[in-house]
Design an enzyme around this catalytic site. Structure first.
Site: not given
Ligand code: APR
Length: 169
Positions: A10, A24, A32-34, A123-126
């Site tokens: 984490d 974002n 997610g991370v945000d 690599t998550g939401v995006y």
């Molecule tokens: N620690 C490390 N990695 C994490 C954590 C954490 N606590 N939570 C999620 N992740 C991983 C996800 O599994 C993914 O591999 O971080 C990576 C990025 O995922 P997202 O957080 O969804 O970010 P992104 O794909 O860049 O999308 C950004 O998502 O949360 C919203 O506000 C944010 O709109 C923006 C969008």
């Protein structure tokens, strides 16, 4: 010489000078991370993000750019917020994902941060494919001159960890 380390875990629990947030452009939080960074870091981070929106970033932080705030309750001195590109079925611009890493390192150098934790941006939401994002992330860090001594990619699951490990060879 910058050492690249991989950690599975984490990102909000890392003890580093700067934690990079996959934000974002609104800078006002998300999932997610945000979401995790704002949850664990507390309101001080959002307060500073709001101040940035009220001043330098009235229209939001453009994709590929980076800006720092305090880190609140995180075991870090700063959060470096950056906005990754959206995959959009392959129409996303990979140079913007490279820019996220280059700009985050530039901001880290301005701050004097020596250890920086990165998530797998986009690599998550995006929706960016892990293999390609890992390649861009590792290549960009390797080719960017910086005073940062340790770049730590913090991967949330083993699929992401394996993708980055393959890039390090
Ligand atoms: N620690 C490390 N990695 C994490 C954590 C954490 N606590 N939570 C999620 N992740 C991983 C996800 O599994 C993914 O591999 O971080 C990576 C990025 O995922 P997202 O957080 O969804 O970010 P992104 O794909 O860049 O999308 C950004 O998502 O949360 C919203 O506000 C944010 O709109 C923006 C969008």
């Amino acid at each position: 010489m910058t050492t690249i380390r991989l950690v599975q875990g984490d990102i909000t629990r890392q003890s580093v000078d700067a934690v990079v947030n996959a934000a974002n452009s609104s800078l006002l939080g998300g999932g997610g991370v945000d979401g995790a960074i704002h949850r664990r870091g507390g309101p001080e981070i959002l307060d500073e993000c709001r101040a940035l929106r009220a001043s330098r970033y009235g229209k939001g932080l453009p994709t590929g750019q980076a800006v720092a705030t305090a880190a609140g309750k995180l075991d870090a001195r700063w959060v470096i917020h950056t906005v990754g590109p959206v995959w959009q079925g392959g129409r996303g611009d990979p140079s913007l994902l490279a820019s996220c890493h280059r700009e985050a390192l530039r901001v880290a150098d301005e701050l004097g941060a020596r250890t920086v934790a990165f998530p797998a941006i986009s690599t998550g939401v995006y929706g960016w494919p892990l293999e390609d994002a890992a390649r861009i992330a590792v290549e960009t860090v390797r080719e960017t001159p910086t005073d940062v001594e340790e770049v730590r990619f913090v991967l949330f699951d083993d699929r992401a960890y394996e993708a980055f490990a393959r890039q390090l060879g």
